[in-house]
Design a protein around this motif. Structure first.
Motif, PDB file in Angstrom:
ATOM      1  N   SER A 147       0.829  -1.217   0.000  1.00 47.23           N
ATOM      2  CA  SER A 147       0.000   0.000   0.000  1.00 47.23           C
ATOM      3  C   SER A 147       0.854   1.253   0.000  1.00 47.23           C
ATOM      4  O   SER A 147       0.564   2.217  -0.720  1.00 47.23           O
ATOM      5  CB  SER A 147      -0.933   0.018   1.212  1.00 47.23           C
ATOM      6  N   ALA A 148       1.910   1.246   0.806  1.00 44.64           N
ATOM      7  CA  ALA A 148       2.799   2.415   0.868  1.00 44.64           C
ATOM      8  C   ALA A 148       3.470   2.658  -0.479  1.00 44.64           C
ATOM      9  O   ALA A 148       3.529   3.797  -0.958  1.00 44.64           O
ATOM     10  CB  ALA A 148       3.854   2.220   1.959  1.00 44.64           C
ATOM     11  N   LYS A 149       3.960   1.605  -1.114  1.00 43.15           N
ATOM     12  CA  LYS A 149       4.636   1.762  -2.403  1.00 43.15           C
ATOM     13  C   LYS A 149       3.648   2.117  -3.519  1.00 43.15           C
ATOM     14  O   LYS A 149       3.974   2.867  -4.434  1.00 43.15           O
ATOM     15  CB  LYS A 149       5.422   0.499  -2.769  1.00 43.15           C
ATOM     16  N   ALA A 150       2.430   1.575  -3.449  1.00 43.41           N
ATOM     17  CA  ALA A 150       1.426   1.843  -4.483  1.00 43.41           C
ATOM     18  C   ALA A 150       0.979   3.303  -4.480  1.00 43.41           C
ATOM     19  O   ALA A 150       0.565   3.829  -5.515  1.00 43.41           O
ATOM     20  CB  ALA A 150       0.215   0.936  -4.292  1.00 43.41           C
ATOM     21  N   SER A 151       1.087   3.956  -3.337  1.00 41.06           N
ATOM     22  CA  SER A 151       0.632   5.346  -3.245  1.00 41.06           C
ATOM     23  C   SER A 151       1.640   6.334  -3.835  1.00 41.06           C
ATOM     24  O   SER A 151       1.316   7.501  -4.035  1.00 41.06           O
ATOM     25  CB  SER A 151       0.359   5.709  -1.781  1.00 41.06           C
ATOM     26  N   THR A 170      -3.910 -15.622  -1.696  1.00 44.04           N
ATOM     27  CA  THR A 170      -4.808 -14.628  -1.102  1.00 44.04           C
ATOM     28  C   THR A 170      -4.212 -13.221  -1.070  1.00 44.04           C
ATOM     29  O   THR A 170      -4.825 -12.326  -0.502  1.00 44.04           O
ATOM     30  CB  THR A 170      -5.167 -15.045   0.338  1.00 44.04           C
ATOM     31  N   LEU A 171      -3.052 -13.035  -1.670  1.00 44.78           N
ATOM     32  CA  LEU A 171      -2.381 -11.734  -1.639  1.00 44.78           C
ATOM     33  C   LEU A 171      -3.242 -10.663  -2.307  1.00 44.78           C
ATOM     34  O   LEU A 171      -3.725 -10.851  -3.425  1.00 44.78           O
ATOM     35  CB  LEU A 171      -1.024 -11.818  -2.343  1.00 44.78           C
ATOM     36  N   GLN A 172      -3.417  -9.558  -1.608  1.00 40.41           N
ATOM     37  CA  GLN A 172      -4.178  -8.429  -2.122  1.00 40.41           C
ATOM     38  C   GLN A 172      -3.216  -7.322  -2.570  1.00 40.41           C
ATOM     39  O   GLN A 172      -2.663  -6.620  -1.742  1.00 40.41           O
ATOM     40  CB  GLN A 172      -5.126  -7.886  -1.038  1.00 40.41           C
ATOM     41  N   VAL A 173      -3.021  -7.214  -3.870  1.00 43.51           N
ATOM     42  CA  VAL A 173      -2.207  -6.135  -4.421  1.00 43.51           C
ATOM     43  C   VAL A 173      -3.137  -4.945  -4.648  1.00 43.51           C
ATOM     44  O   VAL A 173      -4.231  -5.121  -5.193  1.00 43.51           O
ATOM     45  CB  VAL A 173      -1.546  -6.569  -5.754  1.00 43.51           C
ATOM     46  N   PRO A 174      -2.747  -3.748  -4.208  1.00 45.10           N
ATOM     47  CA  PRO A 174      -3.614  -2.584  -4.431  1.00 45.10           C
ATOM     48  C   PRO A 174      -4.017  -2.459  -5.902  1.00 45.10           C
ATOM     49  O   PRO A 174      -3.236  -2.766  -6.800  1.00 45.10           O
ATOM     50  CB  PRO A 174      -2.739  -1.400  -3.998  1.00 45.10           C
ATOM     51  N   LYS A 175      -5.242  -2.035  -6.130  1.00 44.07           N
ATOM     52  CA  LYS A 175      -5.771  -1.952  -7.502  1.00 44.07           C
ATOM     53  C   LYS A 175      -5.026  -0.933  -8.359  1.00 44.07           C
ATOM     54  O   LYS A 175      -4.859  -1.137  -9.546  1.00 44.07           O
ATOM     55  CB  LYS A 175      -7.262  -1.628  -7.470  1.00 44.07           C
ATOM     56  N   THR A 176      -4.627   0.164  -7.755  1.00 49.14           N
ATOM     57  CA  THR A 176      -3.903   1.174  -8.525  1.00 49.14           C
ATOM     58  C   THR A 176      -2.472   1.289  -8.004  1.00 49.14           C
ATOM     59  O   THR A 176      -2.247   1.465  -6.813  1.00 49.14           O
ATOM     60  CB  THR A 176      -4.591   2.550  -8.447  1.00 49.14           C
TER      61      THR A 176
END
Length: 178
Positions: free
Chosen positions: A104-108, A138-144
């Motif tokens: 999440s931190a890197k995706a932002s 089950t890994l959730q990669v941020p959508k953007t």
């Protein structure tokens, strides 16, 4: 440059070097010439088959206390006890939380790059390759996010084959027969 900035650059360079070697070994694709970038760009760049590739690098720790221990910082007795307890009871939930927080931190972030990969180097002593493989389902990669691919070095020394956590490409890399 401060000592912590120098240490960060050294860790990034080491992670990039280990990844490039492991990628070449696995996919038989030349990866050459690592150089560091300014903050608006991903951490390092290299050439992959003579095409520029930018790589953002992150190190995964269970928490900041473990990071301090791995980086050789002095730890108080209370922190040492907490780390010992953590080591006795590692859980898949801890891994999912730590990896999710890092992603999440890197995706932002936004990078001045046409082609950028994210490389995560496991710096935790709690998790092994099998733990990451179990989490992949089950890994959730941020959508953007801006990453073409997200890779993981599951061991500190880069001896294991890198794990592809995410590929925006319809044709992820496959091992080539040398």
């Amino acid at each position: 440059m401060t000592d912590s900035e120098t240490e960060k650059l050294q860790l990034e360079h080491q992670a990039a070097r280990l990844f490039l070697r492991a990628y070449e070994r696995t996919y038989h694709t030349p990866m050459r010439h690592i150089w560091h970038n300014e903050p608006a760009k991903p951490d390092v760049s290299c050439y992959m088959d003579e095409e520029r590739l930018d790589i953002e690098i992150a190190h995964l720790y269970a928490n900041e206390h473990e990071a301090m221990a791995v980086l050789g910082r002095e730890l108080g007795l209370d922190i040492q006890r907490q780390l010992a307890q953590l080591a006795l009871n590692p859980s898949s939930e801890q891994l999912a939380f730590a990896l999710g927080r890092l992603l999440s931190a890197k995706a932002s972030k936004k990078y001045d790059s046409k082609r950028v990969w994210l490389l995560i180097r496991n710096a935790s002593t709690l998790w092994q390759r099998e733990d990451f493989i179990a989490l992949l389902r089950t890994l959730q990669v941020p959508k953007t996010h801006q990453f073409e691919q997200i890779w993981l070095l599951s061991d500190w020394h880069g001896k294991e084959q890198p794990l592809l956590l995410y590929s925006g490409n319809s044709n992820p890399p496959r091992q080539k027969v040398p």
